[in-house]
Scaffold this active site. Structure first.
Site, mmCIF file in Angstrom:
data_model
loop_
_atom_site.group_PDB
_atom_site.id
_atom_site.type_symbol
_atom_site.label_atom_id
_atom_site.label_comp_id
_atom_site.label_asym_id
_atom_site.label_seq_id
_atom_site.Cartn_x
_atom_site.Cartn_y
_atom_site.Cartn_z
ATOM 1 N N TYR A 107 -16.269 1.695 -31.555
ATOM 2 C CA TYR A 107 -15.192 2.103 -30.641
ATOM 3 C C TYR A 107 -13.814 1.661 -31.129
ATOM 4 O O TYR A 107 -13.665 0.554 -31.644
ATOM 5 C CB TYR A 107 -15.447 1.516 -29.249
ATOM 6 C CG TYR A 107 -16.664 2.103 -28.588
ATOM 7 C CD1 TYR A 107 -16.579 3.294 -27.869
ATOM 8 C CD2 TYR A 107 -17.910 1.485 -28.701
ATOM 9 C CE1 TYR A 107 -17.693 3.849 -27.277
ATOM 10 C CE2 TYR A 107 -19.044 2.036 -28.116
ATOM 11 C CZ TYR A 107 -18.922 3.218 -27.400
ATOM 12 O OH TYR A 107 -20.034 3.761 -26.827
ATOM 13 N N TYR A 108 -12.844 2.516 -30.922
ATOM 14 C CA TYR A 108 -11.439 2.197 -31.207
ATOM 15 C C TYR A 108 -10.684 2.483 -29.912
ATOM 16 O O TYR A 108 -10.127 3.562 -29.738
ATOM 17 C CB TYR A 108 -10.924 3.060 -32.363
ATOM 18 C CG TYR A 108 -11.714 2.830 -33.629
ATOM 19 C CD1 TYR A 108 -11.273 1.933 -34.583
ATOM 20 C CD2 TYR A 108 -12.940 3.461 -33.819
ATOM 21 C CE1 TYR A 108 -12.020 1.682 -35.724
ATOM 22 C CE2 TYR A 108 -13.706 3.211 -34.953
ATOM 23 C CZ TYR A 108 -13.243 2.323 -35.899
ATOM 24 O OH TYR A 108 -13.991 2.073 -37.019
ATOM 25 N N ASN A 169 -23.497 1.544 -15.690
ATOM 26 C CA ASN A 169 -23.127 1.675 -17.109
ATOM 27 C C ASN A 169 -22.631 0.371 -17.746
ATOM 28 O O ASN A 169 -21.473 0.275 -18.174
ATOM 29 C CB ASN A 169 -22.086 2.781 -17.268
ATOM 30 C CG ASN A 169 -22.747 4.067 -17.754
ATOM 31 O OD1 ASN A 169 -23.885 4.048 -18.237
ATOM 32 N ND2 ASN A 169 -22.054 5.182 -17.622
ATOM 33 N N ARG A 171 -21.803 -2.234 -20.408
ATOM 34 C CA ARG A 171 -21.529 -2.249 -21.853
ATOM 35 C C ARG A 171 -21.140 -3.676 -22.226
ATOM 36 O O ARG A 171 -19.995 -4.083 -22.040
ATOM 37 C CB ARG A 171 -20.391 -1.279 -22.218
ATOM 38 C CG ARG A 171 -20.720 0.182 -21.997
ATOM 39 C CD ARG A 171 -21.802 0.699 -22.965
ATOM 40 N NE ARG A 171 -22.036 2.122 -22.792
ATOM 41 C CZ ARG A 171 -22.896 2.652 -21.912
ATOM 42 N NH1 ARG A 171 -23.612 1.867 -21.135
ATOM 43 N NH2 ARG A 171 -23.054 3.960 -21.838
ATOM 44 N N LYS A 232 -39.148 9.811 -18.374
ATOM 45 C CA LYS A 232 -40.035 9.767 -17.186
ATOM 46 C C LYS A 232 -39.357 10.285 -15.908
ATOM 47 O O LYS A 232 -40.027 10.569 -14.926
ATOM 48 C CB LYS A 232 -40.525 8.337 -16.952
ATOM 49 C CG LYS A 232 -41.618 7.931 -17.958
ATOM 50 C CD LYS A 232 -42.478 6.796 -17.450
ATOM 51 C CE LYS A 232 -41.767 5.486 -17.595
ATOM 52 N NZ LYS A 232 -42.509 4.313 -17.213
ATOM 53 N N GLY A 257 -25.599 10.667 -23.353
ATOM 54 C CA GLY A 257 -24.959 11.345 -22.222
ATOM 55 C C GLY A 257 -25.935 11.970 -21.233
ATOM 56 O O GLY A 257 -25.505 12.623 -20.281
ATOM 57 N N ALA A 258 -27.253 11.759 -21.420
ATOM 58 C CA ALA A 258 -28.227 12.355 -20.478
ATOM 59 C C ALA A 258 -28.005 11.805 -19.070
ATOM 60 O O ALA A 258 -28.109 12.536 -18.080
ATOM 61 C CB ALA A 258 -29.649 12.094 -20.941
ATOM 62 N N ASP A 260 -25.178 10.896 -17.796
ATOM 63 C CA ASP A 260 -23.986 11.545 -17.227
ATOM 64 C C ASP A 260 -24.315 12.973 -16.799
ATOM 65 O O ASP A 260 -23.828 13.441 -15.763
ATOM 66 C CB ASP A 260 -22.844 11.562 -18.258
ATOM 67 C CG ASP A 260 -22.485 10.164 -18.728
ATOM 68 O OD1 ASP A 260 -22.670 9.213 -17.948
ATOM 69 O OD2 ASP A 260 -22.030 10.025 -19.878
HETATM 70 P P1 ADP Z 1 -29.022 6.583 -18.768
HETATM 71 O O1 ADP Z 1 -29.581 5.344 -19.417
HETATM 72 O O2 ADP Z 1 -27.750 7.038 -19.366
HETATM 73 O O3 ADP Z 1 -29.029 6.591 -17.284
HETATM 74 P P2 ADP Z 1 -31.565 7.917 -19.364
HETATM 75 O O4 ADP Z 1 -31.841 7.842 -20.812
HETATM 76 O O5 ADP Z 1 -32.414 7.096 -18.462
HETATM 77 O O6 ADP Z 1 -30.001 7.765 -19.171
HETATM 78 O O7 ADP Z 1 -31.681 9.430 -18.938
HETATM 79 C C1 ADP Z 1 -31.102 9.945 -17.781
HETATM 80 C C2 ADP Z 1 -31.910 11.121 -17.330
HETATM 81 O O8 ADP Z 1 -31.968 12.104 -18.370
HETATM 82 C C3 ADP Z 1 -33.371 10.785 -17.051
HETATM 83 O O9 ADP Z 1 -33.525 10.278 -15.751
HETATM 84 C C4 ADP Z 1 -34.022 12.150 -17.266
HETATM 85 O O10 ADP Z 1 -33.806 12.970 -16.135
HETATM 86 C C5 ADP Z 1 -33.225 12.731 -18.435
HETATM 87 N N1 ADP Z 1 -33.809 12.425 -19.750
HETATM 88 C C6 ADP Z 1 -33.452 11.435 -20.594
HETATM 89 N N2 ADP Z 1 -34.189 11.457 -21.734
HETATM 90 C C7 ADP Z 1 -35.030 12.515 -21.601
HETATM 91 C C8 ADP Z 1 -36.061 13.097 -22.440
HETATM 92 N N3 ADP Z 1 -36.367 12.570 -23.618
HETATM 93 N N4 ADP Z 1 -36.732 14.163 -21.955
HETATM 94 C C9 ADP Z 1 -36.450 14.710 -20.757
HETATM 95 N N5 ADP Z 1 -35.495 14.214 -19.925
HETATM 96 C C10 ADP Z 1 -34.788 13.136 -20.337
#
Ligand code: ADP
Length: 325
Positions: A107-108, A169, A171, A232, A257-258, A260
């Site tokens: 990061y910057y 979140n 960090r 899961k 970003g999953a 988010d």
């Molecule tokens: P964060 O740590 O940013 O909250 P996660 O990695 O737990 O994110 O993922 C957030 C959401 O994204 C999960 O609850 C799920 O719905 C979806 N997700 C993340 N990784 C996967 C994956 N490999 N396959 C399907 N869905 C995923």
């Protein structure tokens, strides 16, 4: 078009506050591909792609990266009229490099325009006209004044009876757990909806069971709690009901970003009046789709894509049932 009285006076379904970032992602040939990040900005873009009316509050540098982020929001239909440009401080930047141990973030952002945000930069009148205010532990971590700005925004939302969505979140590169814990727990306690992950919650509370994590945040005062469980899915909890909502099986290539994508989709569904548990299922689908491409913003799905994915999944499930002996 018909609109409910609530919508007639509401300017935004969701308004978020924090730090947007410019991304440079290393490619196999060593060159860097430009992209975008910043958790709270990702959330409003995710929701805007699903049809929600979103806005952002923050500060950008008066520089080309700031111009690129402003152009991104304009393309995505996110209103940035509450985003100021700092005359001298720069827009935050991060690099993604790929090595033997997986990908690494550098990061910057120290002294960035967003980190110079203060409570005076928080427009209470704009927050008062939103459905949800979304803030996070990163918005709080970037500086002490930004932390105060987050609490000022939460305060403005609560005074106007606007729901507060909060993502822990954590960090630890931005602030040590000991400093983060009281600020995160205070914000979670003031939220209508707290989202955390197993990893964040373990570091903050020492608890690793999703249902106990949810109980911890409910007890602090959060209205609803979502604990993300990666592939899961999620654990969803209200004071009356806990449920695990399963994730969708996809060939994920990058889960950056999953979380988010999940939050943006959840808030978008809640804004449309959906029930929390149904919204979490939709958000699991949107988040799963967001893992099919690289980067936090580019692969965020549109509403018709999530609906098509869910319809396909439902017909496959019905076929499986019909073929069961
Ligand atoms: P964060 O740590 O940013 O909250 P996660 O990695 O737990 O994110 O993922 C957030 C959401 O994204 C999960 O609850 C799920 O719905 C979806 N997700 C993340 N990784 C996967 C994956 N490999 N396959 C399907 N869905 C995923």
């Amino acid at each position: 078009m018909t609109s409910t009285p609530k919508h007639r006076f509401m300017q935004f379904d969701i308004i978020a506050l924090g730090e947007p970032l410019y991304e440079l992602n290393q490619q196999p040939d060593g060159r860097y591909l430009a992209g975008f990040g910043g958790d709270t900005s990702n959330v409003v873009i995710a929701a805007a792609r699903l049809g929600s009316h979103c806005g952002y509050i923050g500060k950008l540098g008066n520089d080309p990266f700031g111009d690129a982020i402003a152009a991104l929001w304009a393309r995505e239909g996110v209103d940035s009229s509450a985003v100021a440009r700092h005359a001298t401080a720069q827009t935050g930047l991060y690099l993604v490099t790929h090595g033997k141990g997986g990908h690494q973030f550098s990061y910057y952002r120290k002294g960035s325009a967003a980190s110079l945000m203060t409570p005076e930069d928080v427009p209470a009148s704009i927050i008062a006209r939103a459905g949800y205010l979304h803030v996070s532990g990163i918005s709080q971590a970037i500086s002490e004044t930004a932390r105060e700005a987050v609490f000022a925004a939460i305060d403005a939302a609560r005074k106007a009876k606007i729901a507060v969505s909060y993502d822990t979140n954590l960090r630890t590169r931005l602030w040590p757990v000991e400093t983060a814990r009281p600020a995160i727990e205070k914000a979670a306690a003031l939220s209508s909806l707290t989202k955390t992950s197993i990893e964040d919650a373990e570091a903050l509370t020492g608890i690793s069971d999703p249902s106990e994590i949810a109980a911890h945040f409910l007890k602090l005062g959060a209205g609803f709690v979502i604990v993300t469980l990666g592939a899961k899915g999620v654990h969803v909890a209200t004071p009356d009901r806990h449920a695990e909502i399963a994730g969708f099986k996809v060939s994920a290539v990058d889960a950056t970003g999953a979380g988010d994508a999940f939050t943006g989709a959840l808030l978008s569904e809640l804004s449309r009046g959906e029930d929390l548990f149904a919204a979490a299922r939709f958000a699991n689908a949107a988040a799963a789709l967001s893992t099919l491409g690289y980067g936090a913003v580019e692969p965020l799905p549109r509403r018709h894509e999530v609906e098509a994915f869910l319809a396909k999944h439902e017909s496959a499930t019905a076929r499986d049932r019909a073929h069961r002996p």
